[in-house]
Design a protein around this motif. Structure first.
Motif, PDB file in Angstrom:
ATOM      1  N   ASN A 189      -9.623  -8.669  75.157  1.00 48.27           N
ATOM      2  CA  ASN A 189      -8.895  -7.618  75.851  1.00 48.27           C
ATOM      3  C   ASN A 189      -8.153  -8.197  77.055  1.00 48.27           C
ATOM      4  O   ASN A 189      -8.609  -9.151  77.676  1.00 48.27           O
ATOM      5  N   LEU A 224      -8.208  -6.492  83.510  1.00 44.74           N
ATOM      6  CA  LEU A 224      -7.841  -5.360  84.372  1.00 44.74           C
ATOM      7  C   LEU A 224      -7.753  -5.827  85.830  1.00 44.74           C
ATOM      8  O   LEU A 224      -8.597  -6.612  86.294  1.00 44.74           O
ATOM      9  N   GLY A 260      -4.171   2.105  92.091  1.00 44.44           N
ATOM     10  CA  GLY A 260      -4.468   2.221  90.667  1.00 44.44           C
ATOM     11  C   GLY A 260      -4.723   0.851  90.080  1.00 44.44           C
ATOM     12  O   GLY A 260      -5.082  -0.079  90.807  1.00 44.44           O
ATOM     13  N   SER A 261      -4.520   0.712  88.777  1.00 45.75           N
ATOM     14  CA  SER A 261      -4.804  -0.569  88.145  1.00 45.75           C
ATOM     15  C   SER A 261      -3.752  -0.895  87.097  1.00 45.75           C
ATOM     16  O   SER A 261      -2.963  -0.029  86.697  1.00 45.75           O
ATOM     17  N   HIS A 263      -3.150  -3.740  83.490  1.00 47.47           N
ATOM     18  CA  HIS A 263      -3.684  -4.790  82.628  1.00 47.47           C
ATOM     19  C   HIS A 263      -2.682  -5.932  82.591  1.00 47.47           C
ATOM     20  O   HIS A 263      -1.483  -5.696  82.455  1.00 47.47           O
ATOM     21  N   VAL A 279       5.061  -0.736  87.800  1.00 49.63           N
ATOM     22  CA  VAL A 279       4.367   0.534  87.613  1.00 49.63           C
ATOM     23  C   VAL A 279       4.253   1.327  88.919  1.00 49.63           C
ATOM     24  O   VAL A 279       4.418   2.539  88.938  1.00 49.63           O
ATOM     25  N   TYR A 280       4.004   0.620  90.034  1.00 47.18           N
ATOM     26  CA  TYR A 280       3.655   1.356  91.264  1.00 47.18           C
ATOM     27  C   TYR A 280       4.717   1.332  92.362  1.00 47.18           C
ATOM     28  O   TYR A 280       4.522   1.930  93.403  1.00 47.18           O
ATOM     29  N   PRO A 285     -22.981   5.328  94.343  1.00 42.81           N
ATOM     30  CA  PRO A 285     -23.060   6.662  94.962  1.00 42.81           C
ATOM     31  C   PRO A 285     -24.507   7.146  95.119  1.00 42.81           C
ATOM     32  O   PRO A 285     -24.812   7.889  96.040  1.00 42.81           O
ATOM     33  N   ARG A 309     -20.888  20.921  94.207  1.00 39.63           N
ATOM     34  CA  ARG A 309     -19.838  20.074  94.792  1.00 39.63           C
ATOM     35  C   ARG A 309     -18.456  20.562  94.363  1.00 39.63           C
ATOM     36  O   ARG A 309     -17.530  20.618  95.156  1.00 39.63           O
ATOM     37  N   ASN A 324     -17.840   6.765  90.027  1.00 39.10           N
ATOM     38  CA  ASN A 324     -19.246   6.405  89.830  1.00 39.10           C
ATOM     39  C   ASN A 324     -20.209   7.541  90.136  1.00 39.10           C
ATOM     40  O   ASN A 324     -21.418   7.375  90.029  1.00 39.10           O
ATOM     41  N   ASP A 325     -19.691   8.706  90.517  1.00 42.58           N
ATOM     42  CA  ASP A 325     -20.559   9.849  90.805  1.00 42.58           C
ATOM     43  C   ASP A 325     -21.214  10.356  89.518  1.00 42.58           C
ATOM     44  O   ASP A 325     -20.650  10.225  88.432  1.00 42.58           O
ATOM     45  N   LEU A 363       1.009   4.903  82.171  1.00 40.07           N
ATOM     46  CA  LEU A 363       0.130   3.854  82.689  1.00 40.07           C
ATOM     47  C   LEU A 363      -0.743   4.355  83.846  1.00 40.07           C
ATOM     48  O   LEU A 363      -1.919   4.007  83.926  1.00 40.07           O
ATOM     49  N   TYR A 364      -0.195   5.203  84.744  1.00 44.17           N
ATOM     50  CA  TYR A 364      -1.071   5.770  85.801  1.00 44.17           C
ATOM     51  C   TYR A 364      -2.230   6.503  85.154  1.00 44.17           C
ATOM     52  O   TYR A 364      -3.368   6.458  85.618  1.00 44.17           O
ATOM     53  N   SER A 403      -4.827   4.390  83.405  1.00 41.45           N
ATOM     54  CA  SER A 403      -5.632   3.778  84.460  1.00 41.45           C
ATOM     55  C   SER A 403      -6.666   4.776  84.987  1.00 41.45           C
ATOM     56  O   SER A 403      -7.831   4.423  85.216  1.00 41.45           O
ATOM     57  N   GLU A 406      -9.433   5.186  82.359  1.00 39.84           N
ATOM     58  CA  GLU A 406     -10.327   4.029  82.266  1.00 39.84           C
ATOM     59  C   GLU A 406     -11.440   4.079  83.309  1.00 39.84           C
ATOM     60  O   GLU A 406     -12.493   3.482  83.121  1.00 39.84           O
ATOM     61  N   THR A 413     -12.008   1.974  77.425  1.00 41.18           N
ATOM     62  CA  THR A 413     -11.085   0.865  77.614  1.00 41.18           C
ATOM     63  C   THR A 413      -9.692   1.269  77.142  1.00 41.18           C
ATOM     64  O   THR A 413      -9.532   2.176  76.319  1.00 41.18           O
ATOM     65  N   ARG A 414      -8.695   0.567  77.687  1.00 39.04           N
ATOM     66  CA  ARG A 414      -7.304   0.809  77.296  1.00 39.04           C
ATOM     67  C   ARG A 414      -7.149   0.604  75.791  1.00 39.04           C
ATOM     68  O   ARG A 414      -6.460   1.350  75.112  1.00 39.04           O
ATOM     69  N   GLU A 415      -7.831  -0.429  75.278  1.00 34.92           N
ATOM     70  CA  GLU A 415      -7.697  -0.755  73.858  1.00 34.92           C
ATOM     71  C   GLU A 415      -8.226   0.379  72.975  1.00 34.92           C
ATOM     72  O   GLU A 415      -7.618   0.716  71.960  1.00 34.92           O
TER      73      GLU A 415
END
Lengths: 92, 322
Positions: free
Chosen positions: A2, A5, A22-23, A25, A39-40, A62, B25, B35-36, B92-93, B96, B99, B104-106
């Motif tokens: 892959n 990232l 953001g991110s 690849h 992109v950004y 968290p 919440r 991660n919450d 793409l935003y 992202s 993800e 995964t993107r794939e």
């Protein structure tokens, strides 16, 4: 394999810190910077870009929020308003 | 725009101390971050919605890309290129953001290319004339904005932040589309007829973009409870019609709906019955362009494989040399 990232950080103006946006690849750092630019930053959002491999970021859990951050909640003596200064003294 | 995934029901309603805290919440308008703790159904629902939204942006490049080489002037061509590039960026935003939920993107790309994922029904209609490009910007992006503005306050932080970026850029899309239609409407009778023809073909499909009527779908109940969605399909559809009808009248165009009239009492434009059978057929894969769209996407993916492989091989070589 892959495509790796990368997390993207943008500094909008000099004097500001880089901020996470953001991110992307990309296979390597050079391509990650180019992708992040495309992109950004299509409308003049950036003076500077950082890309960081996502796996290099270590984040707090968290679930640990209380043990990490709660202890400062009771330490109100760390704030200026905890201390009494008579009005006559004026602004301090 | 492109939130028809909200109309898929999530039945799982967990009840546990974690789930109760989570709902508290949400009720307190707190944002949920990657991660919450979150209920599995919330995660599934978001992955489905955000990825469908991303796929829609990517597939949405195809009908417009069809006209880039045939844009009538350099100004129009530059604007259309920028718009199509934006759609790619929006995709793409959103990938992202998806993800961050652990896919995964794939995997997401694979779901699109194998036809397991959906995208907005609207992109399965063809762009037959240049007027369609103006009409897509005016109506399709106009409908998208109606749908997307409330998503800027969605309970999931990364999705909300992506939507803020998207909305900021989307306004240009709608205005450039309206300008194209306005120019045609002020042009020759043939040009105006072209604009009218495009409106005739796009109006009803645009109304279905908001998803089935509220009476058909209590599906969005959990989405509303989780504050992923904040308005019902019908409420957003009405808002779109109310905003758009006066714009069409300004252009001197006629909407292809004999029942369309202003209800003086409510101030809303009442519209006729929507053909939901057509909507369901297009969603099920039987629209005019479903096959063509997926084939174009697969072809681009396959023909780009050697570029991805070469980039990875080069990166590996550089790492080894270092």
């Amino acid at each position: 394999m892959n495509t790796p990232l990368w997390e993207v950080f943008v500094r909008a103006r000099n004097g500001l810190a880089h901020k996470h946006v953001g991110s992307v690849h990309a296979a390597d750092a050079t391509m990650a910077l180019q992708a992040a630019r495309d992109v950004y930053t299509r409308r003049g959002e950036a003076l500077s870009l950082w890309v960081v491999p996502s796996h290099a970021i270590v984040a707090s859990d968290p679930a640990d929020r209380e043990s990490l951050f709660e202890p400062t909640g009771s330490k109100i003596y760390r704030h200026p308003t905890f201390y009494e200064v008579p009005d006559e003294v004026g602004h301090m | 725009m492109y939130t028809q995934a909200l109309n898929t029901r999530e039945t799982t309603t967990e009840s546990s101390p974690d789930a109760d805290r989570f709902q508290a919440r949400i009720d307190a308008e707190e944002r949920i971050e990657p991660n919450d703790w979150m209920p599995d159904a919330y995660r599934r629902s978001l992955v489905r919605q955000i990825s469908q939204h991303a796929h829609s942006e990517v597939i949405g490049m195809l009908p417009e890309g069809n006209w880039i080489t045939r844009a009538p002037s350099l100004r129009r061509k530059a604007a259309l290129l920028a718009k199509v590039q934006d759609e790619g960026g929006h995709g793409l935003y959103l990938y992202s953001a998806a993800e961050t939920l652990g896919v995964t993107r794939e995997e997401l790309q694979d779901q699109l290319l194998t036809g397991r994922a959906r995208y907005s029904s609207i992109f399965n209609y063809p762009t037959l004339t240049w007027a369609d490009i103006g009409t897509i910007g005016w109506l399709v992006d106009g409908a998208a904005i109606m749908n997307q503005i409330p998503l800027c306050r969605c309970s999931y932080g990364p999705y909300a932040r992506a939507m803020i970026r998207v909305c900021r850029e989307e306004s240009f899309h709608q205005r450039q589309g309206f300008e194209i239609v306005l120019t045609l409407c002020r042009g020759t009778p043939e040009q105006k007829a072209m604009a009218q023809d495009a409106l005739n073909r796009w109006w009803w499909p645009c109304l279905t973009m908001f998803g089935p009527p509220d009476t058909d779908s209590q599906h969005s109940d959990t989405s509303m409870q989780w504050k992923i969605k904040r308005f019902t399909n019908d409420a957003l559809r009405q808002k779109f019609v109310d905003a758009t009808v006066p714009q069409g009248h300004f252009l001197g165009l006629t909407f292809p709906d004999p029942d369309l009239h202003l209800d003086e009492a409510t101030g809303h434009w009442q519209f006729g019955a929507i053909d939901w059978a057509e909507f369901r057929a297009v969603l099920a894969g039987n629209g005019p362009c479903n096959r063509e769209r997926l084939e174009a996407r697969r072809k681009a993916h396959d023909e780009g494989a050697w570029v991805r492989d070469a980039a990875l091989a080069y990166a590996a070589k550089q790492r080894n040399a270092a």
